[in-house]
Design a protein around this motif. Structure first.
Motif, PDB file in Angstrom:
ATOM      1  N   LEU A  89      -2.671  24.795  21.198  1.00  0.00           N
ATOM      2  CA  LEU A  89      -4.018  24.218  21.137  1.00  0.00           C
ATOM      3  C   LEU A  89      -4.877  24.974  20.128  1.00  0.00           C
ATOM      4  CD1 LEU A  89      -5.643  21.986  22.398  1.00  0.00           C
ATOM      5  CD2 LEU A  89      -6.454  23.586  24.112  1.00  0.00           C
ATOM      6  N   GLY A  90      -4.732  26.294  20.127  1.00  0.00           N
ATOM      7  CA  GLY A  90      -5.511  27.116  19.191  1.00  0.00           C
ATOM      8  C   GLY A  90      -5.205  26.740  17.752  1.00  0.00           C
ATOM      9  N   LEU A  91      -3.937  26.529  17.469  1.00  0.00           N
ATOM     10  CA  LEU A  91      -3.536  26.175  16.100  1.00  0.00           C
ATOM     11  C   LEU A  91      -4.172  24.844  15.694  1.00  0.00           C
ATOM     12  CD1 LEU A  91      -1.669  26.685  13.622  1.00  0.00           C
ATOM     13  CD2 LEU A  91       0.000  25.258  14.765  1.00  0.00           C
ATOM     14  N   ILE A  92      -4.087  23.864  16.584  1.00  0.00           N
ATOM     15  CA  ILE A  92      -4.620  22.542  16.240  1.00  0.00           C
ATOM     16  C   ILE A  92      -6.141  22.592  16.063  1.00  0.00           C
ATOM     17  CG2 ILE A  92      -4.913  20.180  17.084  1.00  0.00           C
ATOM     18  CD1 ILE A  92      -2.170  20.425  18.357  1.00  0.00           C
ATOM     19  N   ILE A  93      -6.796  23.273  16.993  1.00  0.00           N
ATOM     20  CA  ILE A  93      -8.256  23.356  16.867  1.00  0.00           C
ATOM     21  C   ILE A  93      -8.647  24.080  15.593  1.00  0.00           C
ATOM     22  CG2 ILE A  93     -10.362  24.282  17.880  1.00  0.00           C
ATOM     23  CD1 ILE A  93      -9.189  23.917  20.569  1.00  0.00           C
ATOM     24  N   LEU A 143      -5.633  23.523  32.830  1.00  0.00           N
ATOM     25  CA  LEU A 143      -5.144  23.334  31.472  1.00  0.00           C
ATOM     26  C   LEU A 143      -5.571  21.978  30.921  1.00  0.00           C
ATOM     27  CD1 LEU A 143      -1.602  24.963  31.487  1.00  0.00           C
ATOM     28  CD2 LEU A 143      -3.819  25.976  30.969  1.00  0.00           C
ATOM     29  N   SER A 144      -5.534  20.939  31.756  1.00  0.00           N
ATOM     30  CA  SER A 144      -5.923  19.635  31.194  1.00  0.00           C
ATOM     31  C   SER A 144      -7.408  19.582  30.891  1.00  0.00           C
ATOM     32  CB  SER A 144      -5.516  18.462  32.091  1.00  0.00           C
ATOM     33  OG  SER A 144      -5.092  18.873  33.330  1.00  0.00           O
ATOM     34  N   VAL A 145      -8.216  20.227  31.740  1.00  0.00           N
ATOM     35  CA  VAL A 145      -9.652  20.233  31.438  1.00  0.00           C
ATOM     36  C   VAL A 145      -9.904  20.948  30.111  1.00  0.00           C
ATOM     37  CG1 VAL A 145     -11.880  21.197  32.116  1.00  0.00           C
ATOM     38  CG2 VAL A 145     -10.464  20.024  33.804  1.00  0.00           C
ATOM     39  N   ILE A 146      -9.264  22.104  29.928  1.00  0.00           N
ATOM     40  CA  ILE A 146      -9.459  22.844  28.663  1.00  0.00           C
ATOM     41  C   ILE A 146      -8.988  22.006  27.479  1.00  0.00           C
ATOM     42  CG2 ILE A 146      -8.738  24.862  27.335  1.00  0.00           C
ATOM     43  CD1 ILE A 146      -8.598  26.409  29.915  1.00  0.00           C
ATOM     44  N   LEU A 147      -7.829  21.373  27.671  1.00  0.00           N
ATOM     45  CA  LEU A 147      -7.257  20.565  26.590  1.00  0.00           C
ATOM     46  C   LEU A 147      -8.202  19.439  26.188  1.00  0.00           C
ATOM     47  CD1 LEU A 147      -4.560  20.047  24.966  1.00  0.00           C
ATOM     48  CD2 LEU A 147      -4.060  18.330  26.680  1.00  0.00           C
ATOM     49  N   LEU A 148      -8.643  18.674  27.191  1.00  0.00           N
ATOM     50  CA  LEU A 148      -9.496  17.528  26.893  1.00  0.00           C
ATOM     51  C   LEU A 148     -10.816  17.972  26.283  1.00  0.00           C
ATOM     52  CD1 LEU A 148      -8.846  15.221  29.956  1.00  0.00           C
ATOM     53  CD2 LEU A 148      -8.097  14.932  27.590  1.00  0.00           C
ATOM     54  N   LEU A 149     -11.373  18.994  26.881  1.00  0.00           N
ATOM     55  CA  LEU A 149     -12.671  19.479  26.420  1.00  0.00           C
ATOM     56  C   LEU A 149     -12.594  19.929  24.968  1.00  0.00           C
ATOM     57  CD1 LEU A 149     -15.073  19.577  28.355  1.00  0.00           C
ATOM     58  CD2 LEU A 149     -14.863  22.063  28.341  1.00  0.00           C
ATOM     59  N   SER A 150     -11.566  20.740  24.655  1.00  0.00           N
ATOM     60  CA  SER A 150     -11.515  21.294  23.296  1.00  0.00           C
ATOM     61  C   SER A 150     -11.155  20.216  22.288  1.00  0.00           C
ATOM     62  CB  SER A 150     -10.541  22.462  23.223  1.00  0.00           C
ATOM     63  OG  SER A 150      -9.331  22.119  23.826  1.00  0.00           O
ATOM     64  N   GLY A 155     -11.799  17.051  22.601  1.00  0.00           N
ATOM     65  CA  GLY A 155     -12.975  16.195  22.483  1.00  0.00           C
ATOM     66  C   GLY A 155     -14.015  16.794  21.562  1.00  0.00           C
ATOM     67  N   LEU A 156     -14.291  18.086  21.777  1.00  0.00           N
ATOM     68  CA  LEU A 156     -15.289  18.759  20.941  1.00  0.00           C
ATOM     69  C   LEU A 156     -14.841  18.795  19.485  1.00  0.00           C
ATOM     70  CD1 LEU A 156     -16.428  21.710  23.220  1.00  0.00           C
ATOM     71  CD2 LEU A 156     -17.703  19.674  22.583  1.00  0.00           C
ATOM     72  N   THR A 157     -13.542  19.051  19.299  1.00  0.00           N
ATOM     73  CA  THR A 157     -13.017  19.106  17.934  1.00  0.00           C
ATOM     74  C   THR A 157     -13.157  17.756  17.249  1.00  0.00           C
ATOM     75  OG1 THR A 157     -11.404  20.672  18.752  1.00  0.00           O
ATOM     76  CG2 THR A 157     -11.047  19.818  16.558  1.00  0.00           C
ATOM     77  N   ALA A 158     -12.812  16.697  17.991  1.00  0.00           N
ATOM     78  CA  ALA A 158     -12.917  15.350  17.419  1.00  0.00           C
ATOM     79  C   ALA A 158     -14.366  15.052  17.043  1.00  0.00           C
ATOM     80  CB  ALA A 158     -12.406  14.318  18.412  1.00  0.00           C
ATOM     81  N   LEU A 159     -15.277  15.471  17.920  1.00  0.00           N
ATOM     82  CA  LEU A 159     -16.693  15.282  17.664  1.00  0.00           C
ATOM     83  C   LEU A 159     -17.109  16.012  16.393  1.00  0.00           C
ATOM     84  CD1 LEU A 159     -18.400  13.705  19.754  1.00  0.00           C
ATOM     85  CD2 LEU A 159     -19.498  15.874  20.301  1.00  0.00           C
ATOM     86  N   TYR A 160     -16.582  17.230  16.282  1.00  0.00           N
ATOM     87  CA  TYR A 160     -16.938  18.101  15.162  1.00  0.00           C
ATOM     88  C   TYR A 160     -16.420  17.541  13.848  1.00  0.00           C
ATOM     89  CZ  TYR A 160     -17.030  22.362  12.344  1.00  0.00           C
ATOM     90  OH  TYR A 160     -17.235  23.281  11.365  1.00  0.00           O
ATOM     91  N   THR A 161     -15.141  17.107  13.852  1.00  0.00           N
ATOM     92  CA  THR A 161     -14.562  16.642  12.598  1.00  0.00           C
ATOM     93  C   THR A 161     -15.000  15.230  12.267  1.00  0.00           C
ATOM     94  OG1 THR A 161     -12.624  15.985  13.848  1.00  0.00           O
ATOM     95  CG2 THR A 161     -12.498  18.077  12.670  1.00  0.00           C
ATOM     96  N   GLY A 162     -15.382  14.463  13.288  1.00  0.00           N
ATOM     97  CA  GLY A 162     -15.785  13.076  13.070  1.00  0.00           C
ATOM     98  C   GLY A 162     -16.924  12.935  12.088  1.00  0.00           C
ATOM     99  N   GLN A 163     -17.739  14.004  11.979  1.00  0.00           N
ATOM    100  CA  GLN A 163     -18.930  13.911  11.136  1.00  0.00           C
ATOM    101  C   GLN A 163     -18.640  14.032   9.655  1.00  0.00           C
ATOM    102  OE1 GLN A 163     -20.799  17.256  12.767  1.00  0.00           O
ATOM    103  NE2 GLN A 163     -21.472  16.244  14.640  1.00  0.00           N
TER     104      GLN A 163
END
Lengths: 270, 308
Positions: free
Chosen positions: A235-239, B12-19, B21-29
């Motif tokens: 996950l760290g790598l992808i982010i 783990l799924s909460v962390i996965l989805l959250l991060s 989601g935030l990343t998608a939000l961040y790069t979407g711009q």
């Protein structure tokens, strides 16, 4: 989902992906023993000596400083093991002395002529430094570590519980401890260029420590440690790819989040 | 027991989805539109040159590699985003002269990428540090943009390279380059006028880049102490600077505000030199005129000091 595929087109990302796939389970495995044996400071010092290893390589004119780094780290680890057992001062003092001394030597040599900026990337790590050859080394070390773990884990565990007891069972305590230190040195040195000196220790400690918060036996301890480690690595790598942050720190941030979650959960179920 | 595995899976799924989601939000711009020709530059001065040459050419995208803060590239490391940027670029404009230490990696990773080296056609001054070893891999002093006349040559080289790489817009590039040269001409004239007034003499430079300024003004550089991003100065070097000032009767010190301020203040206390803080022109707001404005300000400061 596009997110999981776009980065695959880039060679350097594929390299990084394989490196993480190999290295994070190793970190998790060794981490369990480091946490058990209270060796966190030891592995930290080992990471710091990478600077000196590179400096030695530069002085000797070796073109591949990875080699001098690995050799130096192995010598450093063995020496540290030996002296900390003999000396009357407490182990953390000895490690601290060794660690600061080697950093000082490394900094002194590398900063000569004001050139330290060339090496500052080592502090935070650079994911582009992973090459095909490094992955090859990682696969070798992966196999060796698994073998070592398979044959020596019980002995290691016995030593970590009680040295005297282990000795009375006919276990060569020194050999086992030295072997462990050597493996630790190899793995740390092979990944330090992309993880970074400042945080490599976190990668060793955090998954194991999180796992220890909730595990009740050795099997669970290892299992959770590996799961957490792999999860954070991937996950760290992808982010880091999408957000343009250094990869090592991103992985460690995730690992810390997991640590705190398990810490509070472990406390609750007591 | 069951609950524990449930907890781990949930965590783990909460962390996965959250991060994610935030990343998608961040790069979407930061999604860009379509373009036909993509130019990437290695750092600020190159970007400004390219910006002036490209002008308002349609369907040409121009992007810069490093963040504006990075300044001089000595210790710059490519990030994954930089590699991504370069992966679909048509042309990569670099300064050359060893400043882009990562260039070999880039060339190996993207063999098809055309690299224009702006300093390729000109002769660089020798690297200024006394010891001979220096962060630019001993390839000479690469800060050629600091000299207005050399800068004009860089503009020509880049324009030539771009015209060859993108023949459809070659005419436009050449016209824009010519117009930019016209605007640079007055600065070159001013520099020549300064040279006559400065009347030779020796200076001490606290940044390698000022060797070009000194040369344009006909001054000798008695000593160079290259203070930049992470330079640690030893006591012996400070003594050397003071000695060089004494021996050569140096009256002026050229320094950089960010990294040379402390040393400059020290020299003011210890000697009776005048410290002139010049801009190395590697930072700015990506404005088309930032080189012109920065150089004009430098010339103003120099005139103030040298023309009483």
């Amino acid at each position: 989902m596009e997110m999981f595929t776009v980065w695959w087109e880039y060679g350097f990302m594929r390299n990084a992906f394989f490196a993480i796939l190999i290295i994070t389970p190793l970190f998790a495995l060794l981490g369990t023993m480091i946490v058990n044996n209270k060796m966190a400071f030891f592995s930290d010092a080992l990471g710091h000596c990478a600077l000196t290893g590179i400096a030695v390589g530069v002085v000797l004119g070796i073109s591949d400083t990875s080699l001098s780094m690995v050799l130096f780290a192995v010598v450093f680890a063995l020496l540290l093991n030996k002296i900390s057992k003999k000396s009357a001062a407490s182990t953390d003092t000895i490690i601290s002395v060794f660690s600061s001394c080697s950093i000082a030597v490394g900094l002194a040599i590398l900063s000569k002529g004001g050139n330290f900026s060339k090496y500052s990337g080592l502090l935070v790590g650079d994911i582009l430094s992973i090459t095909g050859r490094e992955i090859f080394y990682l696969i070798l070390i992966f196999a060796a570590t698994l073998g070592f773990w398979f044959f020596a884990f019980n002995k290691l565990n016995a030593v970590s519980l009680n040295r005297t007891l282990a000795k009375s069972r006919g276990i060569n305590v020194n050999l086992i401890e030295n072997l462990f230190a050597v493996f630790l040195a190899l793995i740390v040195m092979l990944s330090i260029k992309w993880v970074g000196i400042l945080i490599i220790n976190a990668l060793l400690i955090l998954p194991a420590a999180s796992s220890r918060n909730i595990a009740v036996n050795m099997r669970e301890y290892h299992f959770f440690s590996i799961v957490f480690s792999l999860f954070c690595g991937m996950l760290g790598l992808i982010i880091s790819y999408f957000t343009n942050v250094a990869t090592g720190p991103m992985i460690v941030i995730l690992a810390s989040v997991i640590y705190f979650c398990t810490y509070f959960y472990g406390k609750k179920i007591g | 027991m069951r609950r524990k595995y449930g907890f781990v899976a949930a965590m783990l799924s909460v962390i996965l989805l959250l991060s994610l989601g935030l990343t998608a939000l961040y790069t979407g711009q930061e999604k860009g539109g379509k373009r036909a020709f993509k130019i990437v530059t290695s750092f600020f001065p190159m970007y400004v040159i390219a910006e002036n040459i490209v002008g308002d050419a349609a369907q040409v995208s121009l992007e810069n590699l490093s963040e504006p803060k990075t300044g001089c590239l000595h210790d710059y490391q490519l990030t994954p985003a930089d590699m991504k940027l370069l992966s679909d670029a048509d042309v990569f404009i670099v300064n050359g002269g060893g400043i882009e230490s990562f260039l070999a990696d880039v060339a190996a990773e993207y063999p098809k990428l055309q690299i224009i080296s702006a300093c390729g056609d000109i002769e660089l001054l020798e690297s200024g540090s006394e010891e001979g070893e220096h962060s630019h891999e001993e390839e000479g002093n690469a800060h050629a943009w600091m000299s207005v006349s050399r800068y004009m040559q860089l503009v020509d080289t880049v324009a030539g390279g771009l015209a060859a790489a993108d023949t459809a817009r070659a005419k436009l590039y050449n016209e824009n380059a010519k117009a930019y040269r016209q605007r640079l001409l007055p600065l070159q004239k001013e520099m020549e006028a300064l040279k006559e007034n400065a009347g030779g003499g020796a200076v001490v430079s606290l940044h390698e880049a000022y060797a070009y300024v000194a040369q344009d003004m006909g001054l000798q550089v008695a000593y160079t102490l290259n203070l930049d991003e992470e330079r640690q100065v030893s006591a012996g070097e400070v003594a050397d600077v003071l000695a060089a000032i004494g021996e050569n009767g140096v009256k002026f010190v050229l320094a950089e505000e960010i990294y040379g301020k402390e040393m400059g203040d020290m020299l003011l206390r210890e000697t009776d030199v005048r410290v002139i803080y010049l801009d190395t022109l590697v930072r700015g707001d990506y404005e088309k005129n930032s080189y012109l404005d920065g150089m004009r300000e430098n010339i103003r400061l120099l005139r103030e000091a040298f023309v009483q």
